[in-house]
Write a protein that holds these residues in place. Structure first.
Motif, PDB file in Angstrom:
ATOM      1  N   ARG A  36       2.618 182.594  15.536  1.00 62.73           N
ATOM      2  CA  ARG A  36       2.208 182.506  16.960  1.00 62.73           C
ATOM      3  C   ARG A  36       1.649 183.884  17.656  1.00 62.73           C
ATOM      4  NH1 ARG A  36       5.227 178.521  20.465  1.00 62.73           N
ATOM      5  NH2 ARG A  36       6.911 180.321  20.810  1.00 62.73           N
ATOM      6  N   VAL A  37       0.711 183.914  18.507  1.00 59.29           N
ATOM      7  CA  VAL A  37       0.396 185.157  19.347  1.00 59.29           C
ATOM      8  C   VAL A  37       1.669 185.066  20.264  1.00 59.29           C
ATOM      9  CG1 VAL A  37      -1.249 185.829  21.050  1.00 59.29           C
ATOM     10  CG2 VAL A  37      -2.007 184.963  18.828  1.00 59.29           C
ATOM     11  N   ILE A  38       2.143 186.033  20.379  1.00 60.81           N
ATOM     12  CA  ILE A  38       3.027 186.485  21.554  1.00 60.81           C
ATOM     13  C   ILE A  38       2.619 187.481  22.718  1.00 60.81           C
ATOM     14  CG2 ILE A  38       5.508 187.029  22.042  1.00 60.81           C
ATOM     15  CD1 ILE A  38       6.241 186.419  19.154  1.00 60.81           C
ATOM     16  N   SER A  39       2.605 186.923  23.920  1.00 59.99           N
ATOM     17  CA  SER A  39       1.736 188.051  24.785  1.00 59.99           C
ATOM     18  C   SER A  39       2.934 188.121  25.800  1.00 59.99           C
ATOM     19  CB  SER A  39       0.634 187.309  25.345  1.00 59.99           C
ATOM     20  OG  SER A  39       0.198 188.014  26.271  1.00 59.99           O
ATOM     21  N   LEU A  40       3.235 189.397  26.065  1.00 64.35           N
ATOM     22  CA  LEU A  40       4.191 189.813  27.149  1.00 64.35           C
ATOM     23  C   LEU A  40       3.252 190.728  28.172  1.00 64.35           C
ATOM     24  CD1 LEU A  40       6.960 191.203  24.714  1.00 64.35           C
ATOM     25  CD2 LEU A  40       6.463 188.904  25.247  1.00 64.35           C
TER      26      LEU A  40
ATOM     27  N   ILE B 100      14.398 176.032  24.499  1.00 67.60           N
ATOM     28  CA  ILE B 100      14.295 177.500  25.104  1.00 67.60           C
ATOM     29  C   ILE B 100      15.258 177.869  26.038  1.00 67.60           C
ATOM     30  CG2 ILE B 100      12.639 178.331  26.813  1.00 67.60           C
ATOM     31  CD1 ILE B 100      10.462 176.568  26.107  1.00 67.60           C
TER      32      ILE B 100
ATOM     33  N   VAL C 249       7.636 181.569  31.379  1.00 64.56           N
ATOM     34  CA  VAL C 249       7.550 181.380  29.845  1.00 64.56           C
ATOM     35  C   VAL C 249       6.827 180.334  29.670  1.00 64.56           C
ATOM     36  CG1 VAL C 249       8.855 180.806  27.761  1.00 64.56           C
ATOM     37  CG2 VAL C 249       9.849 182.580  29.547  1.00 64.56           C
TER      38      VAL C 249
ATOM     39  N   ARG D 250      10.874 172.768  20.931  1.00 67.94           N
ATOM     40  CA  ARG D 250      11.720 173.526  20.778  1.00 67.94           C
ATOM     41  C   ARG D 250      12.799 173.959  22.071  1.00 67.94           C
ATOM     42  NH1 ARG D 250       9.241 179.119  18.910  1.00 67.94           N
ATOM     43  NH2 ARG D 250       8.782 179.259  20.880  1.00 67.94           N
TER      44      ARG D 250
ATOM     45  N   ASP E 268       0.809 177.364  19.449  1.00 69.92           N
ATOM     46  CA  ASP E 268       0.269 178.537  18.582  1.00 69.92           C
ATOM     47  C   ASP E 268       0.397 179.769  19.226  1.00 69.92           C
ATOM     48  OD1 ASP E 268      -1.718 177.825  20.437  1.00 69.92           O
ATOM     49  OD2 ASP E 268      -3.198 177.775  18.966  1.00 69.92           O
ATOM     50  N   ALA E 269       0.836 179.842  20.761  1.00 66.08           N
ATOM     51  CA  ALA E 269       0.701 180.978  21.643  1.00 66.08           C
ATOM     52  C   ALA E 269       1.893 181.021  22.574  1.00 66.08           C
ATOM     53  CB  ALA E 269      -0.602 181.170  22.374  1.00 66.08           C
ATOM     54  N   LEU E 270       2.624 182.152  22.754  1.00 62.44           N
ATOM     55  CA  LEU E 270       3.726 182.213  23.699  1.00 62.44           C
ATOM     56  C   LEU E 270       3.351 183.339  24.797  1.00 62.44           C
ATOM     57  CD1 LEU E 270       6.523 181.691  24.501  1.00 62.44           C
ATOM     58  CD2 LEU E 270       7.308 183.581  22.762  1.00 62.44           C
ATOM     59  N   LEU E 271       3.627 182.867  26.160  1.00 65.18           N
ATOM     60  CA  LEU E 271       3.373 183.964  27.039  1.00 65.18           C
ATOM     61  C   LEU E 271       4.695 184.271  27.602  1.00 65.18           C
ATOM     62  CD1 LEU E 271       1.697 185.763  28.884  1.00 65.18           C
ATOM     63  CD2 LEU E 271       1.527 183.671  30.510  1.00 65.18           C
TER      64      LEU E 271
ATOM     65  N   ASP F  38       5.297 177.933  26.382  1.00 65.07           N
ATOM     66  CA  ASP F  38       5.514 177.864  25.197  1.00 65.07           C
ATOM     67  C   ASP F  38       4.529 176.851  24.573  1.00 65.07           C
ATOM     68  OD1 ASP F  38       6.777 178.040  22.653  1.00 65.07           O
ATOM     69  OD2 ASP F  38       8.136 176.238  23.359  1.00 65.07           O
ATOM     70  N   THR F  39       3.715 177.270  23.754  1.00 65.73           N
ATOM     71  CA  THR F  39       2.710 176.299  23.141  1.00 65.73           C
ATOM     72  C   THR F  39       2.823 176.392  21.505  1.00 65.73           C
ATOM     73  OG1 THR F  39       0.901 177.530  22.836  1.00 65.73           O
ATOM     74  CG2 THR F  39       1.232 176.811  25.093  1.00 65.73           C
TER      75      THR F  39
ATOM     76  N   PRO G 140      10.569 178.540  14.835  1.00 63.15           N
ATOM     77  CA  PRO G 140      10.027 177.566  14.953  1.00 63.15           C
ATOM     78  C   PRO G 140      10.736 176.510  15.782  1.00 63.15           C
ATOM     79  CG  PRO G 140      10.257 178.129  12.373  1.00 63.15           C
ATOM     80  CD  PRO G 140      11.262 179.246  13.335  1.00 63.15           C
ATOM     81  N   ASP G 141      12.109 176.644  16.039  1.00 65.49           N
ATOM     82  CA  ASP G 141      12.680 175.518  16.686  1.00 65.49           C
ATOM     83  C   ASP G 141      13.387 175.908  17.992  1.00 65.49           C
ATOM     84  OD1 ASP G 141      14.472 176.739  15.229  1.00 65.49           O
ATOM     85  OD2 ASP G 141      15.557 174.402  14.475  1.00 65.49           O
ATOM     86  N   ALA G 142      13.591 177.186  17.940  1.00 60.89           N
ATOM     87  CA  ALA G 142      13.978 177.628  19.223  1.00 60.89           C
ATOM     88  C   ALA G 142      13.603 179.094  19.557  1.00 60.89           C
ATOM     89  CB  ALA G 142      15.759 177.923  18.917  1.00 60.89           C
ATOM     90  N   LEU G 143      13.758 179.312  21.190  1.00 66.64           N
ATOM     91  CA  LEU G 143      12.969 180.479  21.360  1.00 66.64           C
ATOM     92  C   LEU G 143      14.198 180.957  22.738  1.00 66.64           C
ATOM     93  CD1 LEU G 143      10.634 182.265  22.579  1.00 66.64           C
ATOM     94  CD2 LEU G 143      10.282 180.590  24.455  1.00 66.64           C
ATOM     95  N   LEU G 144      14.315 182.576  22.512  1.00 63.75           N
ATOM     96  CA  LEU G 144      15.197 183.008  23.383  1.00 63.75           C
ATOM     97  C   LEU G 144      14.314 184.104  24.212  1.00 63.75           C
ATOM     98  CD1 LEU G 144      17.990 183.849  24.421  1.00 63.75           C
ATOM     99  CD2 LEU G 144      18.140 185.489  22.443  1.00 63.75           C
TER     100      LEU G 144
END
Lengths: 371, 371
Positions: free
Chosen positions: B325-329, A327, A337, A325, A342-345, A339-340, B341-345
């Motif tokens: 996806r699990v998103i953890s902050l 980023i 950051v 992806r 199934d999970a994002l930290l 980025d996996t 799905p294909d980009a993260l900001l």
């Protein structure tokens, strides 16, 4: 008579998940199965490659969880079957290393073993080999021997070893007696340690004769010792090993080898230390990982991931990409950051130690699918 | 004689991508095709539903890009074929609204048209209808009529309309003459505007007789007007429309209707304004989106996304989740995380306006796959 190094056996406990590196590290993809430096090797493989020149590939034992057997064997195709010790569940380092010692001493009474975590990063292989070689000589003289890392900064995330008088051992010119272990200090204390010169980082590397290690363990944890000895006595018989593991392993006390062996040995004047001058990092969290991958420059964003596509104006922090992806980071500092699929930290370097709390929260909320 | 509202036709220009909302908004999934409030409706559909009670579903024309035809028709199954105007490429609002006006005036000489962006958020449908009804009456009296939003705060992101004397129009008791348009002010000026009471936000909603609009356009942009009139003259003949579009459309001047019609009309005393007391937001960036979705509380993290799985200690900002996806902050403030799905900001509310620069950078670096 054989030289000490000819009797040396490497033991690699490959156990911890590395929860502070979630969601990169997972139950089924623990820290030691990752390449955290962009070298192309997993930490486990790099550990093997570092030890093979010392003990030979036929003399490296790996203690790991049953779940990781296949992955470990894929990483280490030359790992011999009799050198694989599988844990049914994790019971901390005393059980893991103690069992390896008890098995090996039965096969080879004068064996010298050294335990080296599977998930640390070391740079400077020549210096590493020099330190281990001295530590093996020190161990042959009857000492349980730590390799202590010469501090390069006043780190507050590590324990320290307070060294004492020099020992006069042939082939171990820099070996010192250990005065005591010191828990993680505050910054002021850490600064004193670094300027004082007598304190070394405790990297959890211990080298000793297997019989000496077991004797120390017997003195401090007699039940644990008895269980391990019983288990080891049937280990090399396939018919009896399984039932013995099922019966004994779950009863073993969970305790770090630092507490069951190293600290009591230090207090009794039986612990030595050899200073190591190689670069060492236990990569405890994403802040460490950022530092490790930014080439030492605090003003660079570290990027980890084969297919990373990062568009960023961030001047510090780290992006770990396990996807392809794009980023994009705008106006964020010291960002982390990860980025996996199934999970994002998303966090910051300053909050890196708190990542474990997310893992705990995910456990509590039953989201085991991403652990 | 028919009432003004019976002659009213809604025009919805559905054109802009909404680059400041990348990677949520894309070339193939522009802002108007998203549900930005968790209402269950896309902004386009909500715009339709708001206008249908005013003009009737048979009297809503949509001007959109060829690429969006299918998506628009899925959103608006009751949209009549003769109410679809397809642009071969975007040529700004004067061309889009001017063409609609020119087509409609040929079909119905005394038609009153109102143009309403497809990608704004409005709350308070009753107040909206009241304002439009007054604006239609004002338009029937010959004025080009803006609906100006009563400011609720000293916003610096919007243009303002400076209102003047009341007009005495039956059915449009609150209609005022417009003195001038004012570009986005600084904060001090914006505060004066809000306390002064004479300034309204320019929401880009214009209602007028189609012939009056075209006359104003002819006065200020004669070539553009000529092109639109020529295009409209063959529009309803399927045999000639295509070639005419191919020939004329690419030559049309790109200019916002604010500049080609509204500002010159204001300067000439031909522009009226009806104050609107409904909630309005153009959702210009993720900071606006965060505000819109936090229920007005600055201390809440807004979460947008049907299947969002967010674990966070963040007390402000927004997470937009288009995955499960699990998103953890952890330990981040005013954060903006947009997970597709294909980009993260990852950015912050304060940097929300800079998102467009990422889109520009992606264009330059040829990563059209995520635009």
């Amino acid at each position: 008579m054989t030289s000490p190094l000819e009797r040396f056996y490497s033991v690699i406990p490959a156990g911890g998940i590395g929860s502070r590196l979630w969601p990169l590290s997972r139950a089924d993809a623990p820290k030691f199965l990752h390449d955290l430096t962009g070298s192309g090797s997993t930490l486990l493989r790099a550990t093997w490659d570092r030890l093979a020149p010392l003990s030979g590939e036929q003399r490296i034992m790996v203690v790991t969880g049953r779940a990781h057997r296949a992955a470990v064997e894929t990483q280490l195709p030359d790992l011999a079957d009799h050198n694989v010790v599988l844990e049914s569940d994790p019971r901390d380092s005393s059980a893991a290393i103690g069992l390896a010692a008890a098995i090996l001493v039965n096969r080879e009474p004068d064996v010298i073993i050294g335990s080296f975590a599977a998930d640390h990063v070391i740079r400077g292989d020549r210096l590493f080999r020099a330190a281990v070689t001295q530590a093996v000589a020190t161990a042959d003289a009857g000492y349980i021997t730590a390799i202590g890392i010469q501090p390069t900064e006043p780190a507050i995330g590590f324990g320290y070893i307070h060294s004492g008088s020099p020992l006069d051992i042939t082939g171990a010119e820099s070996a010192l007696l250990v005065d005591s272990f010191v828990e993680k200090p505050n910054l002021a204390t850490a600064k004193k340690y670094v300027s004082g010169g007598a304190h070394l980082w405790n990297a959890g590397m211990f080298i000793s004769r297997a019989d000496v290690l077991l004797e120390e363990l017997k003195r401090n944890q007699p039940e644990l010792h008895a269980g391990l000895v019983e288990l080891a006595s049937v280990w090399d018989d396939p018919a009896t090993r399984g039932p013995a593991v099922d019966r004994i392993w779950p009863t073993l006390t969970k305790i770090a080898i630092d507490y069951s062996v190293a600290e009591p040995a230090a207090a009794a004047g039986r612990l030595a230390v050899v200073p190591g001058h190689f670069d060492w990092d236990d990569v405890g969290d994403f802040a460490s990982l950022a530092k490790l991958n930014s080439g030492g420059r605090k003003t660079d964003l570290a990027i980890l991931g084969e297919n990373a596509r990062v568009l960023s104006d961030a001047s510090s922090g780290i992006v770990v990409s396990q996807s392809n992806r794009v980023i994009s980071l705008i106006g964020v500092k010291d960002i982390v950051v990860v980025d996996t699929p199934d999970a994002l930290l998303v966090t910051t370097s300053a909050n890196a130690q708190r990542v474990k709390s997310v893992v705990d929260a995910l456990k509590l909320s039953g989201r085991d699918d991403v652990l």
